[in-house]
Design an enzyme around this catalytic site. Sequence first.
Site, PDB file in Angstrom:
ATOM      1  N   CYS A  54       3.565  -0.536 -11.030  1.00 28.12           N
ATOM      2  CA  CYS A  54       3.458  -1.696 -10.625  1.00 28.12           C
ATOM      3  C   CYS A  54       3.480  -1.701  -8.965  1.00 28.12           C
ATOM      4  O   CYS A  54       2.664  -2.205  -8.511  1.00 28.12           O
ATOM      5  CB  CYS A  54       4.471  -2.709 -11.134  1.00 28.12           C
ATOM      6  N   HIS A 104       5.741  -7.691  -6.650  1.00 26.70           N
ATOM      7  CA  HIS A 104       6.760  -6.679  -6.497  1.00 26.70           C
ATOM      8  C   HIS A 104       7.022  -6.005  -5.252  1.00 26.70           C
ATOM      9  O   HIS A 104       6.867  -4.879  -4.901  1.00 26.70           O
ATOM     10  CB  HIS A 104       6.265  -5.441  -7.520  1.00 26.70           C
TER      11      HIS A 104
END
Length: 506
Positions: A54, A104
């Site tokens: 991610c 993220h």
Amino acid sequence: MSKKPNILIFMVDQLNGTLFPDGGPAKFLHAPNLKKLAKRATRFAKNYTASPLCAPGRASFMSGQLPSRTGVYDNAAEFPSTVPTYAHHLRSAGYHTCLSGKMHFVGADQLHGFEERLTTDIYPADFGWTPDYRKPGERIEWWYHTLASVNNAGIAETSHQHEYDDEVAYFATQKLYQLSRRLDDRPWCLTVSFTHPHDPYVARRKYWDLYEDCEHLDPEVPTIPFDKHDAHSQRIFLANDYTKYDIKKEDIRRSRRAYFANISYIDDKIGEVLTALEGGRMDEDTIIMFCSDHGDMIGERGLWFKMSFFEGSSRTPLMIAAPGMKPGSVKQPVSNLDINPTLCELAGIDLTSFMPWTDGHSLVPISNGEKRPEPVPIEYAAEASYAPLVCLVDGRYKFSVCEIDPPLLFDLKNDPHERTNLVGDPAHKKIVERMSLAVAERWDLLRFDTEVRASQAARWVVYEALRNGEYYPWDFQPLQKASERYMRNHMDLNVLEEENRYPRGE
């Protein structure tokens, strides 16, 4: 378009690109909004993440730089504020830049060029998820993936991920209605970033029921015995604590069914946002992009989640509906690294001064038949690795290298499921030599390993120190000024009601 185009970016999480065989959704998927977009978009059938995880994948998507340049090696590596992103470039060119959803970001900077952020992130912003190459094989129990997601797959009417994506869609829709009022005449770029279909593999019954008779619930490549896997895949199994779980055929089928169901759920959310775009009469002036940060193996070969260079993990969907980009399917390999320069070209930004800031290439000429100037690079240096892994996709061939593993070469045309390693095949000796040279020219693997280890070690010191005493989190806190919302007594009610209605006079 009379002015610079608006840009609407849909990003999803962990969407397997092999489910988009010509760049658009496979026929069996219930995804009417994505299929409608596919008909008018340039569809990149072989698009790859820059890193199958991610945070590094997303930092590379935003910056157009590989993890070895950004320093975002894993899900707890700080994204430096000095790295320009597409939000910076577009903002400098006069765009209002806004994010609803996940990106993220790790570190104190939780904007990275976005002028506005509508939601917090779903994942932590600190250094707590740092791997440790000094302890190869050690599982970090409290955050490493396990196969519990597979054992526990099924129906859930709500989860923290459903709650998050409902919120992402709501605020994105609200923002588009606000933009439709035309009170700010700047062009805008809105990034709407969902966390589905990322595991856990649980779905709302409404979407689960769509796949009751699905013919694709069994993987095309059955589970391979542990000792028959390549070295990195074995490390992934160990990192996922595979010996503690008895994965049966029905577990696999339920997990894949929930995964497909969550693609349909996300398609519905995208439809909600597109309805607001159309209702605000902005659909004809807006470029639309759909992409993912990385894929998911969804049980192929017995592997789950990401962290691998295999197609299910590293290949991702990418569709762009934009003037100047020819609709249809593009078969040559491209990369999420290419998104940043593509957005800049579509926004009219001069790429001659931009190129030092990216490892990517604009997809505008590629969509019209030109060849990408170099092979597609991929990197991985996070959990389940003991040293950095690198990969090149060059036409039909994919070549993967790690200093502690034997290299892998696959012919994706004749062996799309990557069953046969061709490195020892005399007929492919010259290809191995050519691609080995290309790897050596691009990467200094010893230096890469040294830099990853130094970053990890420093972060372990900082994280443990900051958890002692008073804790000040970096997690983004969305701000809303109550005194500026709806009607307040420093406003003229008549002006407010006129300005906030759109369309006006109908």
